[in-house]
Design a protein around this motif. Structure first.
Motif, short mmCIF file in Angstrom:
data_model
loop_
_atom_site.label_atom_id
_atom_site.label_comp_id
_atom_site.label_asym_id
_atom_site.label_seq_id
_atom_site.Cartn_x
_atom_site.Cartn_y
_atom_site.Cartn_z
N ASP A 65 0.84 -1.19 0.00
CA ASP A 65 0.00 0.00 0.00
C ASP A 65 0.88 1.25 0.00
O ASP A 65 1.53 1.55 1.00
N PRO A 66 0.90 2.00 -1.11
CA PRO A 66 1.77 3.18 -1.18
C PRO A 66 1.38 4.27 -0.16
O PRO A 66 2.18 5.16 0.12
N ALA A 67 0.19 4.18 0.41
CA ALA A 67 -0.22 5.14 1.43
C ALA A 67 0.25 4.72 2.82
O ALA A 67 -0.01 5.44 3.79
N SER A 112 7.65 -9.13 0.01
CA SER A 112 7.17 -9.09 -1.36
C SER A 112 7.75 -7.88 -2.06
O SER A 112 7.90 -6.82 -1.46
N ILE A 113 8.10 -8.04 -3.32
CA ILE A 113 8.66 -6.94 -4.09
C ILE A 113 7.60 -6.33 -5.02
O ILE A 113 6.75 -7.04 -5.54
N GLY A 114 7.69 -5.04 -5.20
CA GLY A 114 6.89 -4.33 -6.18
C GLY A 114 7.85 -3.83 -7.26
O GLY A 114 8.83 -3.16 -6.94
N TYR A 115 7.59 -4.16 -8.52
CA TYR A 115 8.56 -3.88 -9.58
C TYR A 115 7.87 -3.79 -10.94
O TYR A 115 6.70 -4.14 -11.08
N ARG A 116 8.64 -3.36 -11.91
CA ARG A 116 8.24 -3.42 -13.32
C ARG A 116 9.23 -4.31 -14.04
O ARG A 116 10.45 -4.20 -13.84
N THR A 117 8.73 -5.16 -14.90
CA THR A 117 9.60 -6.03 -15.69
C THR A 117 10.18 -5.23 -16.85
O THR A 117 9.44 -4.64 -17.63
N LYS A 118 11.50 -5.22 -16.96
CA LYS A 118 12.17 -4.55 -18.06
C LYS A 118 12.57 -5.55 -19.15
O LYS A 118 12.49 -5.24 -20.33
N ARG A 119 13.05 -6.74 -18.71
CA ARG A 119 13.43 -7.80 -19.66
C ARG A 119 13.07 -9.15 -19.08
O ARG A 119 13.37 -9.44 -17.92
N ALA A 120 12.46 -9.99 -19.93
CA ALA A 120 12.10 -11.35 -19.53
C ALA A 120 11.94 -12.19 -20.77
O ALA A 120 11.70 -11.68 -21.87
N GLU A 121 12.08 -13.49 -20.61
CA GLU A 121 11.82 -14.43 -21.71
C GLU A 121 11.25 -15.71 -21.12
O GLU A 121 11.41 -15.99 -19.94
N LYS A 122 10.56 -16.45 -21.95
CA LYS A 122 9.98 -17.73 -21.52
C LYS A 122 10.97 -18.85 -21.81
O LYS A 122 11.63 -18.86 -22.84
N ASP A 123 11.04 -19.81 -20.88
CA ASP A 123 11.87 -20.99 -21.15
C ASP A 123 10.98 -22.09 -21.74
O ASP A 123 9.78 -21.89 -21.95
N GLU A 134 12.83 -3.32 -12.61
CA GLU A 134 12.89 -1.99 -12.01
C GLU A 134 12.21 -2.09 -10.64
O GLU A 134 10.99 -2.19 -10.55
N LEU A 135 13.01 -2.13 -9.59
CA LEU A 135 12.50 -2.33 -8.23
C LEU A 135 11.96 -1.03 -7.67
O LEU A 135 12.64 -0.02 -7.68
N TRP A 136 10.75 -1.06 -7.18
CA TRP A 136 10.11 0.11 -6.60
C TRP A 136 10.04 0.04 -5.08
O TRP A 136 10.28 1.00 -4.40
N GLU A 137 9.63 -1.16 -4.58
CA GLU A 137 9.40 -1.26 -3.15
C GLU A 137 9.52 -2.71 -2.69
O GLU A 137 9.42 -3.63 -3.49
N VAL A 138 9.76 -2.87 -1.39
CA VAL A 138 9.73 -4.17 -0.74
C VAL A 138 8.77 -4.02 0.43
O VAL A 138 8.94 -3.14 1.28
N SER A 139 7.75 -4.87 0.45
CA SER A 139 6.70 -4.80 1.47
C SER A 139 6.78 -5.96 2.44
O SER A 139 7.18 -7.07 2.07
N LEU A 140 6.32 -5.70 3.65
CA LEU A 140 6.03 -6.77 4.60
C LEU A 140 4.61 -7.23 4.28
O LEU A 140 3.71 -6.39 4.15
N VAL A 141 4.43 -8.55 4.12
CA VAL A 141 3.14 -9.06 3.68
C VAL A 141 2.74 -10.31 4.46
O VAL A 141 3.57 -11.00 5.04
N THR A 142 1.45 -10.61 4.39
CA THR A 142 0.90 -11.80 5.02
C THR A 142 1.16 -13.03 4.18
O THR A 142 1.58 -14.07 4.68
#
Length: 180
Positions: A65-67, A112-123, A134-142
């Motif tokens: 929650d960004p708030a 838990s991480i909040g991010y945007r994917t910049k590069r990915a590929e399927k195996d 692009e890492l934005w945040e790391v949260s404490l989560v249930t």
């Protein structure tokens, strides 16, 4: 691109020291999460360097929650295991006090991480291999998505963990003897 979240939980617990210091792995390299994604070694490098160059930090949030910022990540780095984080819950913030109590009681232990994917590929098996995030945040989560990422997973020499466990045992015995 949309902001994504990866929830991470491990077999070792998230630790809280002195009621406010937290540490653990927010992401583990090479592990398939419940969404079929695998974060590759080095995926956070460019993002962490860009944040540092801009004088900014990865945010510590409550349940994404960004708030609800609840603390400060003083250390966020990649090592051979994954994305290690160490920081402080801000007890001046109501949710920070609540988070510390919930972690110490064992009710919350996920990261838990909040991010945007910049590069990915399927195996070949259909897993998404995440090579740049692009890492934005790391949260404490249930409920973390990656069963192996939790608060309390330690970085460094395994002997350090043993020494910490001994120190906690001695502290617990001392408190018992003093009746606290």
């Amino acid at each position: 691109m949309e902001l994504e979240h990866k929830f991470c939980r491990s077999e070792s617990l998230l630790t809280v020291t002195d009621g406010t210091l937290v540490e653990g792995y927010a992401s583990l390299f090479g592990k398939t999460d419940q969404g079929g994604d695998v974060v590759q070694r080095g995926a956070y490098g460019k993002s962490l360097a860009a944040l540092m160059a801009a004088g900014r930090r990865v945010k510590m949030l409550w349940q994404h929650d960004p708030a609800q910022p609840i603390g400060i990540w003083d250390e966020v780095r990649e090592d051979e295991v994954g994305l290690y984080v160490k920081g402080r819950l801000l007890t001046e913030v109501e949710r920070g006090r609540e988070a510390a109590a919930l972690i110490e009681a064992g009710a919350i232990d996920g990261l838990s991480i909040g991010y945007r994917t910049k590069r990915a590929e399927k195996d070949a098996s259909g897993r998404r291999l995440l090579s740049e995030l692009e890492l934005w945040e790391v949260s404490l989560v249930t409920f973390p998505m990656l069963p192996d990422a939790r608060v309390g997973a330690k970085a460094g020499d395994p002997a350090d963990a043993v020494l910490r466990e001994l120190a906690q045992a001695f502290d617990g015995a001392r408190r018992e003897m003093l009746g606290r």
